[in-house]
Design a protein around this motif. Structure first.
Motif, mmCIF file in Angstrom:
data_model
loop_
_atom_site.group_PDB
_atom_site.id
_atom_site.type_symbol
_atom_site.label_atom_id
_atom_site.label_comp_id
_atom_site.label_asym_id
_atom_site.label_seq_id
_atom_site.Cartn_x
_atom_site.Cartn_y
_atom_site.Cartn_z
ATOM 1 N N GLY A 12 0.829 -1.208 0.000
ATOM 2 C CA GLY A 12 0.000 0.000 0.000
ATOM 3 C C GLY A 12 0.857 1.250 0.000
ATOM 4 O O GLY A 12 1.905 1.309 -0.629
ATOM 5 N N ARG A 13 0.398 2.232 0.785
ATOM 6 C CA ARG A 13 1.015 3.564 0.724
ATOM 7 C C ARG A 13 2.508 3.539 1.028
ATOM 8 O O ARG A 13 3.290 4.253 0.409
ATOM 9 N N ILE A 14 2.909 2.757 2.044
ATOM 10 C CA ILE A 14 4.318 2.767 2.467
ATOM 11 C C ILE A 14 5.207 2.197 1.356
ATOM 12 O O ILE A 14 6.234 2.786 0.993
ATOM 13 N N LEU A 53 4.782 -6.979 5.193
ATOM 14 C CA LEU A 53 3.950 -7.194 6.390
ATOM 15 C C LEU A 53 2.708 -6.314 6.361
ATOM 16 O O LEU A 53 2.609 -5.389 5.557
ATOM 17 N N ARG A 54 1.791 -6.574 7.300
ATOM 18 C CA ARG A 54 0.740 -5.607 7.608
ATOM 19 C C ARG A 54 1.404 -4.376 8.224
ATOM 20 O O ARG A 54 2.318 -4.508 9.044
ATOM 21 N N ALA A 55 0.911 -3.183 7.883
ATOM 22 C CA ALA A 55 1.537 -1.946 8.374
ATOM 23 C C ALA A 55 1.700 -1.948 9.893
ATOM 24 O O ALA A 55 2.749 -1.576 10.428
ATOM 25 N N THR A 56 0.672 -2.398 10.594
ATOM 26 C CA THR A 56 0.705 -2.344 12.059
ATOM 27 C C THR A 56 1.680 -3.352 12.669
ATOM 28 O O THR A 56 2.016 -3.248 13.849
ATOM 29 N N ASP A 57 2.131 -4.314 11.889
ATOM 30 C CA ASP A 57 3.062 -5.326 12.415
ATOM 31 C C ASP A 57 4.538 -4.938 12.226
ATOM 32 O O ASP A 57 5.425 -5.581 12.804
ATOM 33 N N LYS A 74 4.203 7.180 11.561
ATOM 34 C CA LYS A 74 4.351 7.649 12.947
ATOM 35 C C LYS A 74 3.137 7.237 13.785
ATOM 36 O O LYS A 74 3.264 6.974 14.990
ATOM 37 N N ASP A 75 1.964 7.176 13.160
ATOM 38 C CA ASP A 75 0.753 6.731 13.862
ATOM 39 C C ASP A 75 0.929 5.318 14.416
ATOM 40 O O ASP A 75 0.644 5.037 15.578
ATOM 41 N N VAL A 76 1.446 4.436 13.554
ATOM 42 C CA VAL A 76 1.662 3.043 13.937
ATOM 43 C C VAL A 76 2.727 2.961 15.041
ATOM 44 O O VAL A 76 2.602 2.190 15.989
ATOM 45 N N ILE A 93 7.426 10.747 3.767
ATOM 46 C CA ILE A 93 6.526 10.127 2.785
ATOM 47 C C ILE A 93 5.271 9.625 3.489
ATOM 48 O O ILE A 93 5.250 9.548 4.710
ATOM 49 N N ALA A 94 4.249 9.280 2.693
ATOM 50 C CA ALA A 94 2.962 8.803 3.228
ATOM 51 C C ALA A 94 2.428 9.790 4.276
ATOM 52 O O ALA A 94 1.956 9.405 5.342
ATOM 53 N N GLY A 95 2.493 11.060 3.950
ATOM 54 C CA GLY A 95 2.110 12.117 4.899
ATOM 55 C C GLY A 95 0.593 12.247 5.056
ATOM 56 O O GLY A 95 -0.171 12.046 4.107
HETATM 57 P P1 ATP Z 1 -3.331 -2.007 8.039
HETATM 58 O O1 ATP Z 1 -3.141 -2.959 6.896
HETATM 59 O O2 ATP Z 1 -2.563 -2.406 9.255
HETATM 60 O O3 ATP Z 1 -4.786 -1.632 8.302
HETATM 61 P P2 ATP Z 1 -3.243 0.343 6.519
HETATM 62 O O4 ATP Z 1 -4.164 -0.327 5.550
HETATM 63 O O5 ATP Z 1 -3.727 1.543 7.260
HETATM 64 O O6 ATP Z 1 -2.656 -0.696 7.561
HETATM 65 P P3 ATP Z 1 -1.810 1.833 4.633
HETATM 66 O O7 ATP Z 1 -3.153 2.305 4.182
HETATM 67 O O8 ATP Z 1 -0.878 1.325 3.622
HETATM 68 O O9 ATP Z 1 -1.946 0.709 5.730
HETATM 69 O O10 ATP Z 1 -1.194 3.038 5.437
HETATM 70 C C1 ATP Z 1 0.088 2.968 5.935
HETATM 71 C C2 ATP Z 1 0.429 4.320 6.532
HETATM 72 O O11 ATP Z 1 0.232 5.349 5.571
HETATM 73 C C3 ATP Z 1 -0.395 4.751 7.731
HETATM 74 O O12 ATP Z 1 0.084 4.148 8.926
HETATM 75 C C4 ATP Z 1 -0.193 6.264 7.711
HETATM 76 O O13 ATP Z 1 0.993 6.611 8.425
HETATM 77 C C5 ATP Z 1 0.022 6.586 6.226
HETATM 78 N N1 ATP Z 1 -1.103 7.265 5.548
HETATM 79 C C6 ATP Z 1 -0.981 8.325 4.741
HETATM 80 N N2 ATP Z 1 -2.187 8.736 4.297
HETATM 81 C C7 ATP Z 1 -3.076 7.928 4.837
HETATM 82 C C8 ATP Z 1 -4.489 7.843 4.759
HETATM 83 N N3 ATP Z 1 -5.233 8.671 4.022
HETATM 84 N N4 ATP Z 1 -5.092 6.858 5.431
HETATM 85 C C9 ATP Z 1 -4.385 5.975 6.156
HETATM 86 N N5 ATP Z 1 -3.037 6.002 6.279
HETATM 87 C C10 ATP Z 1 -2.391 6.981 5.626
#
Ligand code: ATP
Ligand code: PRP
Length: 216
Positions: A12-14, A53-57, A74-76, A93-95
């Protein structure tokens, strides 16, 4: 010291934002991590592999040393607590931002009772409202947080906001930004000490994305 350095990423985003940074440092995955079902992926650098991985892991794998480094929002990291992790680099990135939002007037309506807060970011929400001395009740959710105030499950949500489109589409407004969020490079504390040269070199690769670092 292990043969390879291991970098933990999430789809995903990361991943989308990190791959160009790695590519600029001359590092490319051997298969496309976004489409592949492989969870361990080699790179053009024989001494570097990726875990998907899953982002939270991501912080958990890095804290336990199953990965030497990782990229996580940073949230995670705030939710995880950051134990056994160094956070040497803000990748910018991923701001997005962590915000409190709800239906117009929701804060005033709840001013004489504990505020009911729907969120998947329980630690961040508890910490924020504790600093304010505001009593809250948490309703733990795992997604679609924006629904909660609309259907009366909560007064407000604490959630990530990027474009603001999801809030707007659901008639919600932002009451307060808790903090700006971006992705950080994190490093296992033991790996930083034991494998210092290679870890520092990889940090430098992220810092100086226009240079090929570590190429033979
Ligand atoms: P998980 O799979 O654990 O639910 P996720 O689906 O939230 O994670 P991503 O959507 O890829 O994983 O997001 C990863 C990170 O991207 C977030 O932790 C956050 O820091 C950043 N991010 C940037 N913009 C957004 C947004 N609009 N929504 C969610 N996360 C965002
Ligand atoms: C995230 C977040 C918001 C939305 C914010 O959800 O939880 O709902 O994006 O982005 P915006 O301000 O650009 O609209 P995501 O799409 O990751 O889905 P989720 O509910 O599974 O977390």
């Amino acid at each position: 010291m292990s043969e390879q350095l291991t970098l933990a990423l999430s789809k995903g985003r990361i991943l989308e934002a990190t791959l160009p940074r790695l590519a600029a440092a001359g590092i490319t995955p051997t298969v496309d991590p976004e489409s592949s079902r492989q969870l361990i992926i080699g790179t053009s650098r024989p001494d570097l592999r990726l875990l998907v991985l899953r982002a939270t892991d991501v912080p958990t794998f890095v804290a336990y040393g199953a990965a030497d480094l990782g990229v996580a929002g940073k949230d995670v990291l705030l939710e995880h607590g950051g134990r056994d992790l160094y956070e040497p680099l803000d990748l910018g990135i991923a701001g997005c931002r962590m915000a409190i939002a709800g239906c117009p007037g929701a804060l005033a309506a709840a001013q004489h009772r504990p505020l009911r807060v729907a969120t998947k970011f329980e630690a961040i929400a508890r910490d924020h409202f504790a600093r304010r001395g505001r009593q809250i009740e948490i309703v733990k959710l795992y997604g679609s947080m924006e629904l909660a105030p609309i259907v009366g499950l909560a007064d407000v949500i604490v959630d990530l906001v990027d474009t603001g489109n999801t809030l707007a589409a659901n008639g919600l407004e932002t009451f307060e930004t808790i903090q700006s969020i971006s992705a950080r490079l994190v490093v296992n504390k033991a790996a930083q000490k034991l494998d210092n040269a290679r870890v520092r070199e990889l940090i430098a690769a992220f810092e100086a994305p226009d240079q090929t670092v570590g190429a033979p």
